[in-house]
Design a protein around this motif. Structure first.
Motif, PDB file in Angstrom:
ATOM      1  N   HIS A 110      36.243 -10.256  56.333  1.00  0.00           N
ATOM      2  CA  HIS A 110      35.203 -10.986  57.043  1.00  0.00           C
ATOM      3  C   HIS A 110      33.971 -10.108  57.201  1.00  0.00           C
ATOM      4  CE1 HIS A 110      36.761  -8.739  60.551  1.00  0.00           C
ATOM      5  NE2 HIS A 110      35.552  -8.920  61.064  1.00  0.00           N
ATOM      6  N   ARG A 161      33.632 -15.717  59.147  1.00  0.00           N
ATOM      7  CA  ARG A 161      34.721 -16.477  58.532  1.00  0.00           C
ATOM      8  C   ARG A 161      35.695 -15.537  57.833  1.00  0.00           C
ATOM      9  NH1 ARG A 161      32.263 -20.783  54.588  1.00  0.00           N
ATOM     10  NH2 ARG A 161      34.413 -20.635  53.830  1.00  0.00           N
ATOM     11  N   GLY A 162      36.940 -15.946  57.742  1.00  0.00           N
ATOM     12  CA  GLY A 162      37.939 -15.151  57.055  1.00  0.00           C
ATOM     13  C   GLY A 162      38.087 -15.595  55.607  1.00  0.00           C
TER      14      GLY A 162
END
Length: 357
Positions: A110, A161-162
Motif C-alpha cells: 500500500h 488501498r491494499g
C-alpha cells in the motif's frame, strides 16, 4: 562490503530506556507522525536504512505500534513524500482522512502520501507465542512525490488501498524491493542513484497501469521498467536451456532487435545472452555451495541452472571464478581456503542486474 548508503539499528544495542525513542527518531526522518506503542518500556525493533539517492529503502521489524499523522502535523510540515510499504508479517489497520478503514495482511502493498492525514495501527502476527514475539515485518520505500510522472490527482483513489504483491507489475516491484534488501550489504555508493531510479520507474509503471495513465510515464522510465521485467523473466526461467533472446522477446511482445537495443542501453553494453550466462553461472555457484544440495551431482546442479553440457559448464565456470565447479563446492562446503578467485567473466560482471531476477 560496507557502504556509506546503509545504516542499521538494533534495539538490543541500546539501553532499554532509550530504545523506543531512538527507533522513533529514525522513523521520523522520512515518516513524520506521532508514534506510540504499549511496548515502549522495552521496545524491540530492527531497522536497516538504505539511501538510494532521493529514495530511502527501509527494512523494519518492530513490535505493535501506532503511526498517527494528524492534519495539524501536515499543516505544520509537509515534505511531500510518498510512503510505499510491503507487509511481510503481522498486520496493519489504516484509517485515512476520508474515513475509509482498511486492514492489510502479509503480501499486501500500500502507499500513503505525507500530504494527507492517516492513522496506521500495526499489530503482530497471531501466531506469536508470547507478547515479546509480536513483530511486524515490512519493507518500505520513501521518495519525493515530485519524482512520479503520474499526476497526483490521478492517484487519489489508490492511496491507502491494499494491493496483492503476487500479481503483474506489483509483483515485479515487490520482488525487486526484496532482492534489493537482501543484497543491501553488497551495494556500493555508485549503485545508489541508479537503483533508486529503477525503484521509482517500477512504482510509476505499476501506478500508471492501475489508473490507465501509462502515456504519462516518460519513454525512458517505461524502458527501464521493461528491462526489469525482462531480467525477472530471465531469473524465473534460467533452468530452461531453450531460453533465448527470441523466446524472451516473444514473451514481452517486442522484436529481438528492440530487445537487444533496449537491454544493451540499460545494461551498460552487456548482451542478453551474456546476462543469461552470467546469471546461470551465479546460480550454479550458489547452489554448489548450498549444504542442502550436497548430494546432488555437479552436472545435475548445472542442468538445474540451464547448463546441461557438462564440459562447457566446467570451462565457463573456471573461466569465471578461477576454479572448477568441483573445487568450488569442496572449498565452500569444507571452508578450506575460501571460495577461490573471481575471473573476468560471470564473477566480475558489470554491476548491472545486481538485484534483478
Amino acid at each position: 562490503m560496507a557502504t556509506s548508503t546503509q545504516s542499521v539499528f538494533r534495539s538490543e544495542g541500546v539501553p532499554v530506556t532509550e530504545r523506543f525513542d531512538c527507533w522513533r527518531e529514525l522513523v521520523s526522518r522520512t515518516r513524520d507522525s506521532e508514534v506510540t506503542s504499549v511496548h515502549c518500556d522495552d521496545f524491540r525493533a530492527e531497522m536497516r536504512r538504505l539511501e538510494l539517492g532521493p529514495v530511502t529503502l527501509l527494512r523494519s521489524s518492530f513490535q505493535p505500534t501506532r503511526f498517527h499523522r494528524t492534519a495539524r502535523r501536515v499543516r505544520r510540515s509537509d515534505p511531500e513524500v510518498f510512503h510505499l510499504t510491503l507487509l511481510l508479517d503481522g498486520g496493519f489497520t489504516l484509517t485515512r482522512d476520508t474515513g475509509r478503514t482498511e486492514t492489510f495482511g502479509p503480501g499486501n502493498l500500500h502507499m500513503l502520501d505525507s500530504s494527507h492525514p492517516f492513522d496506521l495501527r500495526a499489530f503482530g502476527s497471531r501466531a506469536a507465542r508470547s507478547p515479546g514475539d509480536l513483530r511486524i515485518e515490512a519493507v518500505g520505500v520513501d521518495f519525493p512525490s515530485a519524482l512520479l510522472p503520474v499526476p497526483p490527482h490521478r492517484l487519489e483513489d489508490l492511496l491507502g488501498r491494499g494491493f496483492s504483491s503476487r500479481e503483474g507489475t506489483c509483483a515485479l516491484l515487490s520482488d525487486f524491493l526484496l532482492n534489493l534488501d537482501r543484497q543491501a550489504a553488497l551495494l556500493g555508493p555508485a549503485d545508489a542513484p541508479r537503483l533508486g531510479g529503477v525503484v521509482v520507474d517500477l512504482v510509476a509503471a505499476w501506478l500508471a497501469r492501475e489508473v490507465d495513465a501509462e502515456a504519462a510515464v516518460p519513454d525512458d522510465s517505461r524502458q527501464r521498467a521493461l528491462v526489469e521485467h525482462v531480467r525477472a523473466f530471465i531469473g524465473r526461467n534460467l533452468h530452461d536451456p531453450e531460453l533465448t533472446p527470441a523466446v524472451i522477446a516473444a514473451a514481452h511482445h517486442i522484436s529481438v532487435s528492440y530487445l537487444h537495443r533496449l537491454f544493451g542501453r540499460e545494461s551498460g553494453g552487456e548482451t542478453v545472452a551474456a546476462f543469461i550466462r552470467r546469471r546461470r553461472l551465479e546460480r550454479a555457484r550458489h547452489e554448489l555451495a548450498d549444504p542442502a544440495l550436497r548430494s546432488l551431482p555437479v552436472h545435475a546442479v548445472a542442468t538445474r541452472c540451464g547448463l546441461p553440457r557438462a564440459a562447457e559448464f566446467s570451462r565457463a565456470f573456471k573461466a569465471a571464478y578461477g576454479l572448477s565447479p568441483r573445487e568450488h563446492r569442496h572449498r565452500a562446503l569444507t571452508g578450506s581456503g575460501g571460495e577461490g578467485g573471481t575471473g573476468s567473466g560471470a564473477g566480475s560482471g558489470n554491476g548491472n542486474g545486481a538485484v534483478g531476477g
